[in-house]
Design a protein around this motif. Structure first.
Motif, PDB file in Angstrom:
ATOM      1  N   ALA A 142      -1.589 -17.031 -11.020  1.00  0.00           N
ATOM      2  CA  ALA A 142      -1.165 -15.878 -11.804  1.00  0.00           C
ATOM      3  C   ALA A 142      -1.323 -14.618 -10.962  1.00  0.00           C
ATOM      4  O   ALA A 142      -2.279 -14.486 -10.192  1.00  0.00           O
ATOM      5  CB  ALA A 142      -2.013 -15.776 -13.070  1.00  0.00           C
ATOM      6  N   PRO A 143      -0.396 -13.675 -11.078  1.00  0.00           N
ATOM      7  CA  PRO A 143      -0.514 -12.436 -10.303  1.00  0.00           C
ATOM      8  C   PRO A 143      -1.686 -11.610 -10.796  1.00  0.00           C
ATOM      9  O   PRO A 143      -2.127 -11.762 -11.949  1.00  0.00           O
ATOM     10  CB  PRO A 143       0.826 -11.732 -10.570  1.00  0.00           C
ATOM     11  CG  PRO A 143       1.261 -12.250 -11.900  1.00  0.00           C
ATOM     12  CD  PRO A 143       0.803 -13.677 -11.942  1.00  0.00           C
ATOM     13  N   PRO A 144      -2.212 -10.718  -9.961  1.00  0.00           N
ATOM     14  CA  PRO A 144      -3.281  -9.830 -10.427  1.00  0.00           C
ATOM     15  C   PRO A 144      -2.805  -8.985 -11.601  1.00  0.00           C
ATOM     16  O   PRO A 144      -1.608  -8.720 -11.755  1.00  0.00           O
ATOM     17  CB  PRO A 144      -3.572  -8.950  -9.198  1.00  0.00           C
ATOM     18  CG  PRO A 144      -2.991  -9.698  -8.033  1.00  0.00           C
ATOM     19  CD  PRO A 144      -1.832 -10.459  -8.560  1.00  0.00           C
ATOM     20  N   ALA A 145      -3.739  -8.556 -12.427  1.00  0.00           N
ATOM     21  CA  ALA A 145      -3.378  -7.676 -13.537  1.00  0.00           C
ATOM     22  C   ALA A 145      -2.797  -6.365 -13.013  1.00  0.00           C
ATOM     23  O   ALA A 145      -1.845  -5.821 -13.578  1.00  0.00           O
ATOM     24  CB  ALA A 145      -4.603  -7.416 -14.410  1.00  0.00           C
ATOM     25  N   VAL A 146      -3.388  -5.847 -11.943  1.00  0.00           N
ATOM     26  CA  VAL A 146      -2.891  -4.641 -11.269  1.00  0.00           C
ATOM     27  C   VAL A 146      -2.870  -4.914  -9.784  1.00  0.00           C
ATOM     28  O   VAL A 146      -3.813  -5.504  -9.240  1.00  0.00           O
ATOM     29  CB  VAL A 146      -3.791  -3.415 -11.551  1.00  0.00           C
ATOM     30  CG1 VAL A 146      -3.304  -2.196 -10.772  1.00  0.00           C
ATOM     31  CG2 VAL A 146      -3.846  -3.112 -13.039  1.00  0.00           C
ATOM     32  N   SER A 147      -1.804  -4.493  -9.115  1.00  0.00           N
ATOM     33  CA  SER A 147      -1.709  -4.682  -7.675  1.00  0.00           C
ATOM     34  C   SER A 147      -1.033  -3.473  -7.042  1.00  0.00           C
ATOM     35  O   SER A 147       0.074  -3.101  -7.429  1.00  0.00           O
ATOM     36  CB  SER A 147      -0.918  -5.955  -7.342  1.00  0.00           C
ATOM     37  OG  SER A 147      -0.855  -6.155  -5.937  1.00  0.00           O
ATOM     38  N   LEU A 148      -1.703  -2.842  -6.092  1.00  0.00           N
ATOM     39  CA  LEU A 148      -1.126  -1.763  -5.300  1.00  0.00           C
ATOM     40  C   LEU A 148      -1.085  -2.195  -3.849  1.00  0.00           C
ATOM     41  O   LEU A 148      -2.061  -2.770  -3.346  1.00  0.00           O
ATOM     42  CB  LEU A 148      -1.934  -0.473  -5.432  1.00  0.00           C
ATOM     43  CG  LEU A 148      -1.954   0.186  -6.807  1.00  0.00           C
ATOM     44  CD1 LEU A 148      -3.281  -0.087  -7.497  1.00  0.00           C
ATOM     45  CD2 LEU A 148      -1.716   1.685  -6.712  1.00  0.00           C
ATOM     46  N   TRP A 196      -4.145   9.971  -1.525  1.00  0.00           N
ATOM     47  CA  TRP A 196      -4.577   8.743  -0.875  1.00  0.00           C
ATOM     48  C   TRP A 196      -3.408   8.144  -0.107  1.00  0.00           C
ATOM     49  O   TRP A 196      -2.252   8.412  -0.389  1.00  0.00           O
ATOM     50  CB  TRP A 196      -5.167   7.731  -1.863  1.00  0.00           C
ATOM     51  CG  TRP A 196      -4.190   7.185  -2.859  1.00  0.00           C
ATOM     52  CD1 TRP A 196      -3.256   6.212  -2.649  1.00  0.00           C
ATOM     53  CD2 TRP A 196      -4.052   7.585  -4.222  1.00  0.00           C
ATOM     54  NE1 TRP A 196      -2.542   5.976  -3.800  1.00  0.00           N
ATOM     55  CE2 TRP A 196      -3.008   6.803  -4.783  1.00  0.00           C
ATOM     56  CE3 TRP A 196      -4.716   8.496  -5.030  1.00  0.00           C
ATOM     57  CZ2 TRP A 196      -2.612   6.932  -6.100  1.00  0.00           C
ATOM     58  CZ3 TRP A 196      -4.314   8.619  -6.344  1.00  0.00           C
ATOM     59  CH2 TRP A 196      -3.286   7.844  -6.871  1.00  0.00           C
ATOM     60  N   ASP A 197      -3.741   7.328   0.866  1.00  0.00           N
ATOM     61  CA  ASP A 197      -2.722   6.675   1.686  1.00  0.00           C
ATOM     62  C   ASP A 197      -3.241   5.300   2.103  1.00  0.00           C
ATOM     63  O   ASP A 197      -4.421   5.142   2.398  1.00  0.00           O
ATOM     64  CB  ASP A 197      -2.422   7.520   2.927  1.00  0.00           C
ATOM     65  CG  ASP A 197      -1.204   7.016   3.697  1.00  0.00           C
ATOM     66  OD1 ASP A 197      -0.457   6.177   3.156  1.00  0.00           O
ATOM     67  OD2 ASP A 197      -1.001   7.467   4.840  1.00  0.00           O
ATOM     68  N   GLY A 198      -2.345   4.309   2.086  1.00  0.00           N
ATOM     69  CA  GLY A 198      -2.727   2.964   2.510  1.00  0.00           C
ATOM     70  C   GLY A 198      -3.640   2.248   1.545  1.00  0.00           C
ATOM     71  O   GLY A 198      -4.456   1.403   1.952  1.00  0.00           O
ATOM     72  N   LEU A 199      -3.500   2.546   0.261  1.00  0.00           N
ATOM     73  CA  LEU A 199      -4.367   1.917  -0.741  1.00  0.00           C
ATOM     74  C   LEU A 199      -3.830   0.532  -1.099  1.00  0.00           C
ATOM     75  O   LEU A 199      -2.737   0.400  -1.656  1.00  0.00           O
ATOM     76  CB  LEU A 199      -4.448   2.793  -1.994  1.00  0.00           C
ATOM     77  CG  LEU A 199      -5.222   2.223  -3.195  1.00  0.00           C
ATOM     78  CD1 LEU A 199      -6.650   1.873  -2.808  1.00  0.00           C
ATOM     79  CD2 LEU A 199      -5.203   3.198  -4.368  1.00  0.00           C
ATOM     80  N   ASN A 200      -4.573  -0.498  -0.760  1.00  0.00           N
ATOM     81  CA  ASN A 200      -4.293  -1.880  -1.157  1.00  0.00           C
ATOM     82  C   ASN A 200      -5.380  -2.305  -2.133  1.00  0.00           C
ATOM     83  O   ASN A 200      -6.561  -2.327  -1.775  1.00  0.00           O
ATOM     84  CB  ASN A 200      -4.293  -2.807   0.054  1.00  0.00           C
ATOM     85  CG  ASN A 200      -3.158  -2.498   1.006  1.00  0.00           C
ATOM     86  OD1 ASN A 200      -2.020  -2.298   0.595  1.00  0.00           O
ATOM     87  ND2 ASN A 200      -3.467  -2.435   2.295  1.00  0.00           N
ATOM     88  N   LEU A 201      -4.998  -2.639  -3.348  1.00  0.00           N
ATOM     89  CA  LEU A 201      -5.992  -2.923  -4.377  1.00  0.00           C
ATOM     90  C   LEU A 201      -5.444  -3.926  -5.374  1.00  0.00           C
ATOM     91  O   LEU A 201      -4.350  -3.745  -5.905  1.00  0.00           O
ATOM     92  CB  LEU A 201      -6.367  -1.626  -5.109  1.00  0.00           C
ATOM     93  CG  LEU A 201      -7.313  -1.751  -6.305  1.00  0.00           C
ATOM     94  CD1 LEU A 201      -8.686  -2.226  -5.854  1.00  0.00           C
ATOM     95  CD2 LEU A 201      -7.415  -0.418  -7.046  1.00  0.00           C
ATOM     96  N   ASP A 202      -6.186  -5.006  -5.598  1.00  0.00           N
ATOM     97  CA  ASP A 202      -5.899  -5.958  -6.671  1.00  0.00           C
ATOM     98  C   ASP A 202      -7.016  -5.869  -7.703  1.00  0.00           C
ATOM     99  O   ASP A 202      -8.201  -5.842  -7.340  1.00  0.00           O
ATOM    100  CB  ASP A 202      -5.830  -7.386  -6.147  1.00  0.00           C
ATOM    101  CG  ASP A 202      -4.541  -7.681  -5.409  1.00  0.00           C
ATOM    102  OD1 ASP A 202      -3.566  -6.924  -5.585  1.00  0.00           O
ATOM    103  OD2 ASP A 202      -4.507  -8.670  -4.644  1.00  0.00           O
TER     104      ASP A 202
END
Length: 281
Positions: free
Chosen positions: A13-19, A32-38
C-alpha cells in the motif's frame, strides 16, 4: 538517502502521505527544498518551527491549496487536491459565538454529508453515523446542546469528530490546541493519538508546543530558516540539531518529562528577533 530507498513494492500500500523533492518558497524566501518524506498509516508526525517557518504552508500543500515549486505530494498514492475526502482537517481552535444556534450533532453532521449538493435526506444511516462519531470523541452527552454554549475543548472534540466523518487516511491538525487550557490540551491530544494507533490514521499535527503531544509523537518534522530535519523526538529535539538548523545557539532543556527550547534573547532567526517564548517548541 538514494532513490532506490524510496521504491515501494508493487503489492504494498502507498504511504498515507508522500513528498518527493518538495520545494516551496515565496519570491526569494525559501521555506524548504529537497524534502523527501513518507508518513505511514497510523503514524503521528508533529510539525514544529518558529513563526514564519512554513508550518501553515505545509498544511496548505497537503490540502492541495498551495502548489509546490518543485517535486510532488501524494495522499494515499494520489496527487494532493482540494476537497479530498482522504484528508480530515481540524483547524485552529476558535470559540464559536455563544448565540450560535447549531447543535453539536449538526456540526458533526456537516462532516457526514456537508460535501453533498442539494437537499439532503438525513435518515437512519446518517443519524447512526453522527451518533457513532460523537461517541468516538466522547461528546455523546452534549450532542443536542447548541455549540456556542460549549467550552473550547468540547467544541474542538466536535471538530475532530467532523474531520473523522469520511474515515480519512490522514488527519491534518493545524494548531488545534491554541486557546485550550492544559487539561483540554491533553484530552484533545490523547483523542488524536488514539485515532492514529487504533484506526491506522496518519496524523499530521502542527503545533508550537510539543509537550502536550509528546507521548503520542512518532516523528517530528522541524522547519527553520529554509532548512528542515526529520526524526524521532529524541533525535530532533537536541541542542546540537536545533542549533544547526537555526544557525545560532539554541538550548534544549529537559525537566520532568518536558522539553523547553530556549534561544538567546538577542538571537536573530530567519530575519527577526526571537525571545524565549517564541522559541519554545
Amino acid at each position: 538517502m538514494s532513490p532506490a530507498d524510496h521504491v515501494t513494492a508493487p503489492d504494498a500500500a502507498p504511504p498515507a502521505v508522500s513528498l518527493r523533492g518538495a520545494r516551496l518558497g515565496y519570491g526569494r524566501r525559501l521555506l524548504w527544498d529537497g524534502l523527501n518524506l513518507d508518513i505511514a498509516a497510523g503514524e503521528f508526525l508533529a510539525v514544529l518551527g518558529a513563526n514564519g517557518s512554513g508550518k501553515t504552508s505545509f498544511v496548505k500543500v497537503l490540502l492541495g491549496q498551495t502548489p509546490l515549486g518543485e517535486g510532488t505530494v501524494r495522499i494515499g498514492g494520489q496527487p494532493a487536491r482540494r476537497g479530498s475526502r482522504a484528508i480530515g482537517y481540524v483547524p485552529q481552535q476558535k470559540n464559536l459565538p455563544p448565540d450560535t444556534p447549531l447543535r453539536a450533532r449538526d456540526l458533526v453532521g456537516l462532516g457526514v454529508d456537508g460535501h453533498k449538493w442539494g437537499v439532503r435526506l438525513r435518515g437512519r444511516a446518517y443519524r447512526a453515523r453522527v451518533d457513532e462519531l460523537l461517541a468516538q470523541v466522547g461528546a455523546a452527552s452534549y450532542g443536542r446542546i447548541p455549540v456556542g454554549l460549549l467550552s473550547g475543548g468540547e467544541q474542538q472534540r466536535l471538530r475532530i469528530a467532523q474531520a473523522l466523518a469520511p474515515n480519512p487516511q490522514v488527519l491534518l491538525c493545524d494548531e488545534p490546541l491554541l486557546s485550550l487550557d492544559l487539561n483540554h490540551q491533553k484530552a484533545v491530544s490523547a483523542l488524536v493519538g488514539r485515532q492514529a494507533k487504533r484506526n491506522g490514521t496518519a496524523v499530521v499535527f502542527v503545533t508550537h508546543e510539543i509537550n502536550p503531544i509528546l507521548e503520542h509523537v512518532d516523528r517530528i518534522l522541524y522547519l527553520a530558516g529554509g532548512r528542515f530535519t526529520v526524526g524521532t523526538p529524541e533525535a530532533v529535539m537536541t541542542t546540537e540539531v536545533l542549533s544547526g538548523l537555526y544557525g545560532t545557539r539554541v538550548e534544549v532543556l529537559r525537566s520532568n518529562g518536558r522539553i523547553v527550547v530556549v534561544g538567546r534573547p538577542d538571537a536573530v532567526i530567519d530575519g527577526h528577533h526571537v525571545d524565549e517564548t517564541e522559541a519554545t517548541a
